[in-house]
Design a protein around this motif. Structure first.
Motif, mmCIF file in Angstrom:
data_model
loop_
_atom_site.group_PDB
_atom_site.id
_atom_site.type_symbol
_atom_site.label_atom_id
_atom_site.label_comp_id
_atom_site.label_asym_id
_atom_site.label_seq_id
_atom_site.Cartn_x
_atom_site.Cartn_y
_atom_site.Cartn_z
ATOM 1 N N ASN A 237 0.836 -1.193 0.000
ATOM 2 C CA ASN A 237 0.000 0.000 0.000
ATOM 3 C C ASN A 237 0.876 1.250 0.000
ATOM 4 O OD1 ASN A 237 -1.890 1.999 0.335
ATOM 5 N ND2 ASN A 237 -2.332 1.520 2.467
ATOM 6 N N GLN A 238 0.859 1.979 -1.109
ATOM 7 C CA GLN A 238 1.533 3.272 -1.209
ATOM 8 C C GLN A 238 0.527 4.333 -1.652
ATOM 9 O OE1 GLN A 238 4.513 3.890 -0.216
ATOM 10 N NE2 GLN A 238 5.270 1.798 0.076
ATOM 11 N N GLU A 239 -0.691 4.224 -1.150
ATOM 12 C CA GLU A 239 -1.768 5.135 -1.538
ATOM 13 C C GLU A 239 -1.798 6.415 -0.707
ATOM 14 O OE1 GLU A 239 -3.624 4.842 -4.037
ATOM 15 O OE2 GLU A 239 -3.467 2.753 -4.652
ATOM 16 N N GLY A 240 -1.017 6.456 0.373
ATOM 17 C CA GLY A 240 -1.016 7.634 1.220
ATOM 18 C C GLY A 240 -2.016 7.567 2.355
ATOM 19 N N ALA A 241 -2.703 6.440 2.497
ATOM 20 C CA ALA A 241 -3.684 6.273 3.573
ATOM 21 C C ALA A 241 -3.925 4.791 3.803
ATOM 22 C CB ALA A 241 -5.006 6.973 3.236
ATOM 23 N N HIS A 242 -4.416 4.470 5.002
ATOM 24 C CA HIS A 242 -4.790 3.097 5.329
ATOM 25 C C HIS A 242 -5.874 2.639 4.355
ATOM 26 C CE1 HIS A 242 -4.841 0.009 8.683
ATOM 27 N NE2 HIS A 242 -5.732 -0.436 7.825
ATOM 28 N N THR A 243 -5.703 1.440 3.759
ATOM 29 C CA THR A 243 -6.598 1.008 2.693
ATOM 30 C C THR A 243 -7.081 -0.414 2.945
ATOM 31 O OG1 THR A 243 -5.371 2.388 1.117
ATOM 32 C CG2 THR A 243 -6.851 0.733 0.196
ATOM 33 N N GLU A 244 -8.379 -0.630 2.679
ATOM 34 C CA GLU A 244 -8.967 -1.961 2.737
ATOM 35 C C GLU A 244 -8.957 -2.554 1.328
ATOM 36 O OE1 GLU A 244 -9.876 -3.316 5.577
ATOM 37 O OE2 GLU A 244 -9.503 -1.508 6.766
ATOM 38 N N TYR A 245 -8.377 -3.737 1.190
ATOM 39 C CA TYR A 245 -8.240 -4.378 -0.117
ATOM 40 C C TYR A 245 -9.046 -5.668 -0.168
ATOM 41 C CZ TYR A 245 -4.222 -1.355 -1.170
ATOM 42 O OH TYR A 245 -3.413 -0.286 -1.412
ATOM 43 N N THR A 246 -9.479 -5.994 -1.384
ATOM 44 C CA THR A 246 -10.084 -7.293 -1.669
ATOM 45 C C THR A 246 -9.428 -7.855 -2.923
ATOM 46 O OG1 THR A 246 -12.212 -6.610 -0.738
ATOM 47 C CG2 THR A 246 -12.200 -8.541 -2.187
ATOM 48 N N VAL A 247 -8.985 -9.100 -2.839
ATOM 49 C CA VAL A 247 -8.386 -9.786 -3.980
ATOM 50 C C VAL A 247 -9.327 -10.894 -4.416
ATOM 51 C CG1 VAL A 247 -6.429 -11.107 -4.851
ATOM 52 C CG2 VAL A 247 -6.053 -9.285 -3.173
ATOM 53 N N VAL A 248 -9.753 -10.838 -5.666
ATOM 54 C CA VAL A 248 -10.624 -11.866 -6.232
ATOM 55 C C VAL A 248 -9.750 -12.808 -7.058
ATOM 56 C CG1 VAL A 248 -12.570 -12.349 -7.754
ATOM 57 C CG2 VAL A 248 -12.606 -10.327 -6.271
ATOM 58 N N VAL A 249 -9.785 -14.099 -6.704
ATOM 59 C CA VAL A 249 -9.025 -15.121 -7.430
ATOM 60 C C VAL A 249 -9.972 -15.818 -8.397
ATOM 61 C CG1 VAL A 249 -7.522 -17.131 -7.227
ATOM 62 C CG2 VAL A 249 -7.613 -15.449 -5.365
ATOM 63 N N GLN A 250 -9.621 -15.782 -9.680
ATOM 64 C CA GLN A 250 -10.499 -16.321 -10.712
ATOM 65 C C GLN A 250 -9.801 -17.394 -11.539
ATOM 66 O OE1 GLN A 250 -11.741 -13.061 -13.205
ATOM 67 N NE2 GLN A 250 -13.501 -12.544 -11.892
ATOM 68 N N GLN A 251 -10.573 -18.384 -11.915
ATOM 69 C CA GLN A 251 -10.164 -19.329 -12.955
ATOM 70 C C GLN A 251 -10.687 -18.789 -14.281
ATOM 71 O OE1 GLN A 251 -10.849 -23.782 -12.641
ATOM 72 N NE2 GLN A 251 -12.424 -23.229 -14.134
ATOM 73 N N GLY A 275 2.173 2.582 3.373
ATOM 74 C CA GLY A 275 3.611 2.338 3.355
ATOM 75 C C GLY A 275 4.029 0.955 3.786
ATOM 76 N N GLU A 276 3.078 0.050 4.010
ATOM 77 C CA GLU A 276 3.417 -1.293 4.471
ATOM 78 C C GLU A 276 2.964 -2.344 3.466
ATOM 79 O OE1 GLU A 276 2.312 -2.232 8.436
ATOM 80 O OE2 GLU A 276 3.038 -0.329 9.274
ATOM 81 N N THR A 277 3.504 -3.563 3.656
ATOM 82 C CA THR A 277 3.179 -4.700 2.804
ATOM 83 C C THR A 277 2.721 -5.862 3.677
ATOM 84 O OG1 THR A 277 4.835 -4.035 1.161
ATOM 85 C CG2 THR A 277 4.061 -6.305 1.078
ATOM 86 N N VAL A 278 1.640 -6.502 3.295
ATOM 87 C CA VAL A 278 1.161 -7.682 4.011
ATOM 88 C C VAL A 278 1.051 -8.838 3.020
ATOM 89 C CG1 VAL A 278 -0.124 -6.269 5.657
ATOM 90 C CG2 VAL A 278 -1.278 -7.146 3.627
ATOM 91 N N THR A 279 1.074 -10.044 3.545
ATOM 92 C CA THR A 279 0.927 -11.238 2.726
ATOM 93 C C THR A 279 -0.207 -12.090 3.258
ATOM 94 O OG1 THR A 279 2.575 -12.444 4.037
ATOM 95 C CG2 THR A 279 3.361 -11.263 2.083
#
Length: 334
Positions: A237-251, A275-279
């Motif tokens: 996240n380098q958007e400049g603010a705390h961000t909520e993400y959703t990852v959609v995994v598709q076939q 400024g952080e990275t999560v896995t």
């Protein structure tokens, strides 16, 4: 008498130490200390990074290459002079140019060293180059006579201008204008708002069997029927603010380069500070309707917040994918 002369020499050398190179050396050390301790994205860290990257190394190298002051025509006529000086505007312009040359070289070399590429290694390398070049510049400058040394002194500069007259060369005007333009363009790029406002990155990794480290480029090319493949998803996240993400995994099934069928395999949610990275991990399992030996594209679509009802790559902030094949050969490889 000889003892007194010996003990005063260090004081004389200290008084002759170039003030500008002392300031440059101290500034480089302080800049590295702030980069190493300040939080990422802080205004103080940005303020010290700019001169460390754009000016200090180049100024120190310029001092090493050109230890002398601008040579006057009268001096040339009086005695032979080895040209080693430039005027102040040329010195500043060369300092910017050399800094912009050094930084890309450092960025290219660091990844192949044990330090790796990061803010602290880059700052340490640039600071080290600055300090070493400045000290070598001190040695070269002190070897010149007082009249030929470059010194940062407004009084001396006025005296030189008074003796040489009010003439201004075309090269000085061009260089001065180039410096002003470069600084203005840099400040505009840093301060002007951009339409993007930041960026998010999405990466796919697998775990190395020997070391347990996350690696890229080793994604599962084959999956046995009914089996799953573990994939680690990295979100930066380098958007400049705390961000909520959703990852959609598709076939995704493709025909002539176009996606003809999409099946959602998983949905991942993550809350990432600026400024952080999560896995996070997902288990990829192609659906039973996929035929054996049929190539399947597994797509990962990143969205901020909730995704649309029918998510596609066109709607995603960023997307990535890998190809895999459902084959019984994967059972033999296990």
């Amino acid at each position: 008498m000889s003892i007194r002369t010996y003990t005063t020499r260090p004081l004389v050398a200290l008084r002759q130490y170039p003030f500008d190179l002392a300031v440059v050396s101290v500034a480089a050390i302080v800049a590295y200390a702030i980069v190493a301790t300040a939080s990422s994205g802080s205004a103080l860290r940005l303020a010290v990074t700019l001169p460390l990257a754009l000016f200090l190394p180049g100024y120190a190298l310029t001092a090493l290459l050109f230890p002398g002051t601008e040579t006057r025509a009268a001096t040339r006529a009086a005695r032979p002079v080895q040209w080693s000086g430039i005027d102040v505007v040329e010195r500043l312009a060369i300092s910017f140019a050399l800094s912009l040359t050094v930084v890309p070289i450092v960025v290219l070399v660091l990844p192949i060293t044990g330090w790796g590429l990061g803010a602290e290694p880059i700052a340490a390398t640039l600071g080290g180059i600055t300090v070493v070049a400045a000290q070598l510049g001190v040695v070269r400058r002190l070897r010149l006579s007082r009249a030929d040394r470059f010194t940062v002194s407004p009084v001396s500069a006025l005296e030189r201008r008074r003796e040489s007259g009010p003439t201004v060369t075309l090269s000085t005007i061009v260089l001065g204008g180039a410096i002003v333009f470069a600084i203005g363009a840099l400040l505009f790029g840093l301060l002007a708002p951009t339409s993007a406002g930041g960026y998010s990155e999405l990466g796919l990794y697998t775990e190395d069997d020997d070391t347990g480290d996350l690696v890229t480029g080793d994604l599962p090319a084959e999956i046995a029927p009914g089996e799953t493949a573990s994939v680690t998803v990295g979100l930066e996240n380098q958007e400049g603010a705390h961000t909520e993400y959703t990852v959609v995994v598709q076939q995704q099934i493709l025909d002539d380069g176009e996606v003809t069928d999409r099946t959602e395999l998983d949905r991942l949610e993550a809350s990432v500070p600026d400024g952080e990275t999560v896995t996070t991990e997902t288990a990829v399992a192609p659906t039973p309707n996929v035929e054996l030996e049929e190539p399947v594209r597994v797509g990962f679509l990143l969205f901020e917040g909730e995704p649309p009802n029918d998510p596609t790559a066109d709607d995603a902030v960023v997307d990535t994918y890998f190809w895999t094949t459902v084959t019984e050969d994967a059972l033999e490889d296990e």
